[in-house]
Design an enzyme around this catalytic site. Structure first.
Site, PDB file in Angstrom:
ATOM      1  CD  GLN A  11     -10.713 -15.611  -3.629  1.00  0.00           C
ATOM      2  OE1 GLN A  11     -10.737 -14.416  -4.184  1.00  0.00           O
ATOM      3  NE2 GLN A  11     -11.906 -15.267  -3.393  1.00  0.00           N
ATOM      4  CB  SER A  14      -4.324 -14.709  -8.831  1.00  0.00           C
ATOM      5  OG  SER A  14      -5.193 -14.144  -8.906  1.00  0.00           O
ATOM      6  CG  LEU A  15      -5.493 -10.694  -3.958  1.00  0.00           C
ATOM      7  CD1 LEU A  15      -6.093  -9.889  -4.619  1.00  0.00           C
ATOM      8  CD2 LEU A  15      -6.274 -11.567  -3.028  1.00  0.00           C
ATOM      9  CD  GLN A  19      -4.058 -11.100 -12.552  1.00  0.00           C
ATOM     10  OE1 GLN A  19      -5.225 -11.033 -11.890  1.00  0.00           O
ATOM     11  NE2 GLN A  19      -3.027 -11.089 -11.426  1.00  0.00           N
ATOM     12  CG  HIS A  67      -6.910 -16.084 -13.568  1.00  0.00           C
ATOM     13  ND1 HIS A  67      -6.626 -15.051 -13.359  1.00  0.00           N
ATOM     14  CD2 HIS A  67      -7.359 -16.644 -11.933  1.00  0.00           C
ATOM     15  CE1 HIS A  67      -6.568 -14.492 -11.877  1.00  0.00           C
ATOM     16  NE2 HIS A  67      -6.333 -15.644 -11.495  1.00  0.00           N
ATOM     17  NE  ARG A 117      -7.824  -9.417  -9.636  1.00  0.00           N
ATOM     18  CZ  ARG A 117      -8.136 -10.747  -9.206  1.00  0.00           C
ATOM     19  NH1 ARG A 117      -7.910 -10.504  -7.195  1.00  0.00           N
ATOM     20  NH2 ARG A 117      -6.873 -11.468  -9.920  1.00  0.00           N
TER      21      ARG A 117
END
Length: 301
Positions: free
Chosen positions: A10, A88-89, A245, A196, A113
């Site tokens: 993102q 991440s994503l 995560q 996170h 998510r």
């Protein structure tokens, strides 16, 4: 000599993203059509023509970045990764690229998510800030001193660049302490909440239920997952690391270092922008980097 494929998260989104793929490839047009149907709205229109504000909504941003990355990868003719990783994503994109997840299953998970994270952001006023020019250990030490608020290291992006995550009040206090400790720059990020960090815990049960309902395949090559920063091939472990995560740190620096240690000499970033290429160059100056962002050609460097 191994070839790693990496996928952004993102923040890399831009108006017009994916349009070139759509125009170049019948397969890309079919995949965008599947995505529009699955999501229940024409995300392709938002990606190609939407405003910056439209694209900043978490429920749009995450599927949009995922689609740009994955459609770009699936439409490449000669993409054969020896290892994958995502920021991440981007980890979901990496799992499609190595065969652990199918396109539609991964898109469903990304959408769930994104919506779960959006709801978690609305519970507690929270934010993130980037810290430049300070050792990771010093940033960790300062975060640990703030005990009456949530402030944690969230993204280990490269040496000298660490993103922290927490409550609005906690981040404001940490920013002052980090500046006083000699950070070159500390800047709050324009994000929806404290990704996170423990503040994402409300999103975990929803994501966990979705992940556990889907069968993951044994991947064709290892994925280097954010929370463990090492090669993973076991589907059960992959699932658990995806769930962890949400509240755990993205150890991107450590992931790249582990891939290099395991033989990666070339990194290809697939998806919007060139952020990961820049970070990789700072983590390991010997690594060759290139990217696939707007044309379906895999450059050889």
């Amino acid at each position: 000599m191994k070839h790693a494929f990496v996928f952004p998260g993102q923040g890399a989104q831009f108006t017009g993203m994916g349009k070139a793929f759509y125009e170049q490839s019948p397969k890309a047009r079919d995949l965008f059509g599947q995505a529009n149907e699955l999501l229940g709205f024409r995300i392709s229109d938002v990606m190609f023509e939407g405003s910056e504000a439209d694209l900043k909504q978490t429920k749009v941003t995450q599927p949009a970045v995922f689609l740009h990355s994955v459609i770009g990868f699936l439409c490449l003719e000669n993409a054969r990764p020896d290892m994958t990783a995502g920021h991440s994503l981007g980890e979901f994109s990496a799992l499609v690229a190595n065969g652990a997840l199918g396109f539609t299953d991964a898109l469903k998970l990304v959408s769930i998510r994104a919506n779960a994270m959006q709801k978690a952001c609305e519970i507690t006023p929270s934010t993130m800030a980037v810290v430049l020019g300070l050792d990771d250990a010093k940033v960790e030490e300062i975060c640990a001193t703030i005990t009456d608020d949530t402030v944690v290291p969230a993204n280990y992006n490269c040496p000298g660049q660490l993103v922290i995550s927490g409550t609005k009040t906690g981040i404001a206090r940490a920013m002052e302490l980090l500046k006083a400790a000699g950070a070159k720059r500390v800047m709050e990020l324009a994000v929806g909440g404290a990704f996170h960090s423990p503040l994402m815990a409300p999103a975990q049960s929803e994501l966990q239920a979705a992940i556990e309902s889907i069968a993951f395949n044994t991947p064709n090559c290892p994925v280097y997952q954010n929370v463990v920063a090492k090669a993973v091939t076991d589907p059960a472990e992959i699932k658990q690391n995806l769930i962890t995560q949400l509240t755990g740190a993205v150890k991107w620096t450590q992931c790249v270092q582990a891939m290099v240690a395991d033989g990666a000499t070339r990194f290809t970033e697939v998806g919007p922008g060139k952020v990961l290429q820049g970070l990789i160059a700072k983590i390991d100056k010997t690594a060759a980097t290139d990217g696939v962002s707007d044309t379906l050609e895999l450059a050889v460097k």
